[in-house]
Design an enzyme around this catalytic site. Structure first.
Site, PDB file in Angstrom:
ATOM      1  N   TYR A  39       6.885  18.031 100.532  1.00  0.00           N
ATOM      2  CA  TYR A  39       6.781  17.782  99.081  1.00  0.00           C
ATOM      3  C   TYR A  39       5.704  18.662  98.452  1.00  0.00           C
ATOM      4  O   TYR A  39       5.650  18.793  97.237  1.00  0.00           O
ATOM      5  CB  TYR A  39       6.460  16.306  98.784  1.00  0.00           C
ATOM      6  CG  TYR A  39       7.480  15.295  99.242  1.00  0.00           C
ATOM      7  CD1 TYR A  39       8.723  15.679  99.750  1.00  0.00           C
ATOM      8  CD2 TYR A  39       7.215  13.925  99.168  1.00  0.00           C
ATOM      9  CE1 TYR A  39       9.645  14.742 100.193  1.00  0.00           C
ATOM     10  CE2 TYR A  39       8.135  12.984  99.596  1.00  0.00           C
ATOM     11  CZ  TYR A  39       9.340  13.393 100.111  1.00  0.00           C
ATOM     12  OH  TYR A  39      10.244  12.458 100.546  1.00  0.00           O
ATOM     13  N   HIS A  97      10.635  13.807 109.625  1.00  0.00           N
ATOM     14  CA  HIS A  97      11.356  13.784 108.346  1.00  0.00           C
ATOM     15  C   HIS A  97      12.883  13.832 108.514  1.00  0.00           C
ATOM     16  O   HIS A  97      13.615  13.119 107.841  1.00  0.00           O
ATOM     17  CB  HIS A  97      10.875  14.955 107.484  1.00  0.00           C
ATOM     18  CG  HIS A  97      11.047  14.726 106.020  1.00  0.00           C
ATOM     19  ND1 HIS A  97      10.167  15.200 105.082  1.00  0.00           N
ATOM     20  CD2 HIS A  97      11.995  14.069 105.314  1.00  0.00           C
ATOM     21  CE1 HIS A  97      10.561  14.838 103.877  1.00  0.00           C
ATOM     22  NE2 HIS A  97      11.674  14.154 103.989  1.00  0.00           N
TER      23      HIS A  97
HETATM   24  N1  LIG Z   1      12.881  10.540 103.851  1.00  0.00           N
HETATM   25  C1  LIG Z   1      13.559  11.303 103.032  1.00  0.00           C
HETATM   26  O1  LIG Z   1      14.268  12.242 103.449  1.00  0.00           O
HETATM   27  C2  LIG Z   1      13.501  11.033 101.561  1.00  0.00           C
HETATM   28  C3  LIG Z   1      14.463  11.595 100.714  1.00  0.00           C
HETATM   29  C4  LIG Z   1      14.387  11.303  99.358  1.00  0.00           C
HETATM   30  C5  LIG Z   1      13.387  10.478  98.887  1.00  0.00           C
HETATM   31  N2  LIG Z   1      12.434   9.969  99.740  1.00  0.00           N
HETATM   32  C6  LIG Z   1      11.323   9.128  99.237  1.00  0.00           C
HETATM   33  O2  LIG Z   1      11.869   8.077  98.467  1.00  0.00           O
HETATM   34  C7  LIG Z   1      11.282   8.090  97.176  1.00  0.00           C
HETATM   35  C8  LIG Z   1      12.270   7.546  96.163  1.00  0.00           C
HETATM   36  O3  LIG Z   1      13.355   8.417  95.982  1.00  0.00           O
HETATM   37  P1  LIG Z   1      13.542   9.302  94.664  1.00  0.00           P
HETATM   38  O4  LIG Z   1      12.230   9.449  93.992  1.00  0.00           O
HETATM   39  O5  LIG Z   1      14.246  10.527  95.086  1.00  0.00           O
HETATM   40  O6  LIG Z   1      14.601   8.504  93.835  1.00  0.00           O
HETATM   41  P2  LIG Z   1      14.670   7.025  93.200  1.00  0.00           P
HETATM   42  O7  LIG Z   1      13.415   6.284  93.417  1.00  0.00           O
HETATM   43  O8  LIG Z   1      15.993   6.458  93.608  1.00  0.00           O
HETATM   44  O9  LIG Z   1      14.804   7.365  91.671  1.00  0.00           O
HETATM   45  C9  LIG Z   1      13.789   7.998  90.951  1.00  0.00           C
HETATM   46  C10 LIG Z   1      14.405   8.328  89.603  1.00  0.00           C
HETATM   47  O10 LIG Z   1      14.696   7.113  88.930  1.00  0.00           O
HETATM   48  C11 LIG Z   1      14.047   7.079  87.675  1.00  0.00           C
HETATM   49  N3  LIG Z   1      13.513   5.739  87.494  1.00  0.00           N
HETATM   50  C12 LIG Z   1      12.601   5.100  88.268  1.00  0.00           C
HETATM   51  N4  LIG Z   1      12.387   3.851  87.798  1.00  0.00           N
HETATM   52  C13 LIG Z   1      13.170   3.716  86.709  1.00  0.00           C
HETATM   53  C14 LIG Z   1      13.382   2.665  85.785  1.00  0.00           C
HETATM   54  N5  LIG Z   1      12.737   1.496  85.909  1.00  0.00           N
HETATM   55  N6  LIG Z   1      14.256   2.870  84.769  1.00  0.00           N
HETATM   56  C15 LIG Z   1      14.911   4.049  84.642  1.00  0.00           C
HETATM   57  N7  LIG Z   1      14.753   5.081  85.482  1.00  0.00           N
HETATM   58  C16 LIG Z   1      13.896   4.905  86.508  1.00  0.00           C
HETATM   59  C17 LIG Z   1      12.947   8.109  87.731  1.00  0.00           C
HETATM   60  O11 LIG Z   1      12.803   8.692  86.453  1.00  0.00           O
HETATM   61  P3  LIG Z   1      11.449   8.542  85.597  1.00  0.00           P
HETATM   62  O12 LIG Z   1      10.464   9.434  86.263  1.00  0.00           O
HETATM   63  O13 LIG Z   1      11.894   9.018  84.262  1.00  0.00           O
HETATM   64  O14 LIG Z   1      11.065   7.094  85.613  1.00  0.00           O
HETATM   65  C18 LIG Z   1      13.487   9.124  88.724  1.00  0.00           C
HETATM   66  O15 LIG Z   1      14.286  10.072  88.032  1.00  0.00           O
HETATM   67  C19 LIG Z   1      10.899   9.552  96.970  1.00  0.00           C
HETATM   68  O16 LIG Z   1       9.999   9.743  95.901  1.00  0.00           O
HETATM   69  C20 LIG Z   1      10.359   9.893  98.335  1.00  0.00           C
HETATM   70  O17 LIG Z   1       9.023   9.430  98.469  1.00  0.00           O
HETATM   71  C21 LIG Z   1      12.497  10.215 101.072  1.00  0.00           C
END
Ligand SMILES: NC(=O)c1ccc[n+]([C@@H]2O[C@H](COP(=O)([O-])OP(=O)(O)OC[C@H]3O[C@@H](n4cnc5c(N)ncnc54)[C@H](OP(=O)(O)O)[C@@H]3O)[C@@H](O)[C@H]2O)c1
Length: 268
Positions: A39, A97
């Protein structure tokens, strides 16, 4: 072994955006932060943590080793570099990862590297991410039972991963759901909106409460303080069996993260 049920994610966030997001999250009461070497934001995450008034021992910090650092000579040094960036002398959880691309470093080599990191107290717990059932079995064979704390995998109302979650449960490996909101996609779902209206909740809270009720940890990310605040309140939302049954039916194999050359054969 224990993994907090609620944390904040930092994928795609960099610079001042990630500093603000982690700062807001810590102010609002989040006590778990998920980052990764790839990241490229560990320094900013570390800065936000060091500038907060949260004591290190009250925080659960996760990082993930990137695929370039899986060899015996690189894994531990790369984690030390992560700790340096994160301004701490240990993380609570270190994950592999993704499975090594085309097995260019053997599973044994990098799982033993993780064990070595744990022995050196660089990490309290170790785990895996994006592992299918077969690879998880192989990892258990190498490190032993009850050593792998979690498998962090993509799970949302549109991708419920029933086979892998059942297997992980049988092995006493905690499930961490990433992208529980399917990066915002599930928020437009009419069934989830109906459930949210019924509980006077937000659709995001419904998706997160669904995962929590199934026993998974969640790590939603947001750049907005109001979303970080309302997401955290999902912990207070109690879905009933009717809600859970409706969400069960939303499964559509809706995987969003499937990188060529990295993703294993998923257990669909
Ligand atoms: N291990 C892996 O390979 C892997 C892969 C992907 C992700 N991850 C981890 O998982 C975490 C979560 O995944 P993610 O960040 O990709 O996606 P997510 O949490 O599913 O979604 C984040 C998105 O949702 C929006 N959002 C969040 N809360 C909201 C709400 N209450 N209302 C409306 N929109 C909302 C955010 O926009 P706003 O900013 O506008 O709120 C952002 O665009 C990552 O940050 C990372 O730490 C791990």
């Amino acid at each position: 072994m224990s993994i907090p049920s609620f944390g904040v994610g930092t994928f795609r966030l960099s610079g001042q955006t990630v500093i603000d997001s982690v700062t807001n999250a810590l102010e609002l009461g989040y006590r778990a932060v998920d980052t990764a070497q790839i990241y490229d934001n560990e320094s900013e995450v570390g800065l936000a943590i060091s500038q907060s008034n949260v004591n290190r021992e009250d925080l659960f910090l996760t990082t993930k080793i990137w695929v370039d650092n899986y060899s015996k000579g690189k894994l531990v040094p790369s984690l030390k570099e992560s700790l340096n960036k994160l301004k701490t002398d240990y993380v609570d959880l270190t994950l592999i990862h993704w499975p090594a691309p085309d097995g260019n470093v053997s599973l044994r080599e990098y799982m033993e590297g993780l064990m070595e990191a744990k022995e050196q107290s660089l990490t309290k717990q170790i785990g895996i991410s994006n592992f299918n059932i077969e690879l998880t079995k192989q990892a258990i064979d190498i490190v032993g039972d009850n050593i792998i704390a979690t498998n962090q995998i993509e799970l949302s109302p549109y991708l419920q991963g029933r086979k892998i979650t059942e297997f992980l449960k049988s092995q006493n490996i905690h499930v961490t759901s990433y992208m529980t909101l399917a990066y915002g996609k599930v928020l437009q779902d009419s069934a989830l909106i109906d459930i949210a209206n019924k509980h006077n909740a937000t659709t995001a809270q419904v998706a997160l409460a669904w995962a929590i009720k199934l026993g998974y940890s969640v790590i939603p990310s947001s750049t907005k303080r109001e979303n970080l605040a309302s997401n955290l309140l999902a912990q207070k939302l109690e879905l009933d069996s009717d809600d859970m049954a409706k969400i069960y039916n939303l499964e559509r194999n809706g995987r969003k993260v499937n990188p060529d050359g990295l993703a294993p054969v998923w257990d669909e």
